[in-house]
Design an enzyme around this catalytic site. Sequence first.
Site, PDB file in Angstrom:
ATOM      1  N   PHE A 180       1.988   1.325   2.498  1.00 23.26           N
ATOM      2  CA  PHE A 180       0.885   1.886   1.736  1.00 23.26           C
ATOM      3  C   PHE A 180      -0.436   1.374   2.303  1.00 23.26           C
ATOM      4  CE2 PHE A 180      -1.815   1.942  -2.203  1.00 23.26           C
ATOM      5  CZ  PHE A 180      -1.899   3.318  -2.313  1.00 23.26           C
ATOM      6  N   ASN A 182      -2.900  -0.371   1.479  1.00 22.10           N
ATOM      7  CA  ASN A 182      -3.413  -1.741   1.326  1.00 22.10           C
ATOM      8  C   ASN A 182      -2.426  -2.807   1.784  1.00 22.10           C
ATOM      9  OD1 ASN A 182      -1.519  -1.733  -0.701  1.00 22.10           O
ATOM     10  ND2 ASN A 182      -2.964  -2.042  -2.383  1.00 22.10           N
ATOM     11  N   LYS A 183      -1.354  -2.400   2.453  1.00 23.10           N
ATOM     12  CA  LYS A 183      -0.356  -3.374   2.901  1.00 23.10           C
ATOM     13  C   LYS A 183      -0.722  -3.943   4.272  1.00 23.10           C
ATOM     14  CE  LYS A 183       2.495  -3.162  -0.622  1.00 23.10           C
ATOM     15  NZ  LYS A 183       1.706  -2.332  -1.544  1.00 23.10           N
ATOM     16  N   ASN A 184      -0.026  -5.025   4.659  1.00 19.50           N
ATOM     17  CA  ASN A 184      -0.292  -5.658   5.954  1.00 19.50           C
ATOM     18  C   ASN A 184      -0.123  -4.673   7.107  1.00 19.50           C
ATOM     19  OD1 ASN A 184       0.881  -7.750   3.995  1.00 19.50           O
ATOM     20  ND2 ASN A 184      -0.055  -9.070   5.532  1.00 19.50           N
TER      21      ASN A 184
END
Length: 374
Positions: A180, A182-184
């Site tokens: 997604f 906002n993930k790393n």
Amino acid sequence: MYKIPLFDLNFDEKEEQAALETIQSKWISTGPKTAAFEAKFAGMLSVKHAIALSNCTVSLHLALKLVGVEAGDEVICPSLTFVATVNAIRYVNAVPVFGDVVSYENPTISAEDIRKKITPKTKAIIVMHYGGFACDMDTIMAIAKEHDLKVIEDACHGPLAEYKRRKLGTIGDVGCFSFFSNKNISTGEGGMLITNNDDYAARTKLLRSHGMTSMSYERAKGHSTAYDVVELGYNYRMDDIHSSIGIVQLDKIQADLEKRAEVRTAYLNALNDVSGIIIPFADYTDFNSNYIFPIVLTDGDAERRDAIRAQLAEAGIQTSMHYPAVHHFSIYQEFASELPVTDFLVDHLITLPMYSKLTVEQVNYISETLKKLI
């Protein structure tokens, strides 16, 4: 606009170029880029199989089907997680049994509470590696073996993070990852299911594409001209545009995590003398992904926490709270249980900005602002 956002996307012209090249190739659905993304991800985690999916929620759904969870079975899981972890259990008409977390210093699911919650109906355990910090996997896997239970790792927060030199997601029966925005590792939407079980991998490939025995790309290349449908499947595929972005993100992830570790160190240095807060995982030594930087207020209540967040926002600092407790949501009231540590945390947690581009000056500004408010 915030002076310091909670998260900053690690994108540049490389992702743009990768997506453009895929579009120009005229093959944009699941195909060679997805296969390359899967192979690269599997290699980086030293796991036999990585299957790209449309998001992590469907990865969790398929994981539960793979390990044989059926209607009426119980699955032990944390309440301190994003709701998708628990929604997937309901997708297979199973019953979520919420486990408390270890402590304010360690908000991962408690192995001791898992043991207490096991019944003859228990079929599986879902662990969530909070913030990219590992659960007590040795104890949890021993409990699972003792009771013949399957273990699914929700490793959305932990790409390349480790537990005793083993990558998160590779320890249980199935590991699930999110890409997604906002993930790393970010592809906008997307997920990955990983496993060392050949049968699980083969079935995942069937289930992600309508239960079909071959996919469009294979038929287009002449590997087959027809297909059968052998199981009731889903449309859970990842396309090549997202996969091409994912490949670029994988090239960046190690450097990104190393910078995040430096940001975490700056936070620890700046906040180590502040009374009135707990920093979870302060003494954690394994390599981790530092997906978020949570703090726990030791005093007050949710109203005080919210007031501090509002004042941080006024100072230009965006914050969040990971997470509202799932067992408090209206839809999960019937499954609620006493979770005292979780209940305290959800009233006292604040997630501070965490991303690789944060400077020491910005960390110090956040920390000094927080000190004054506390």
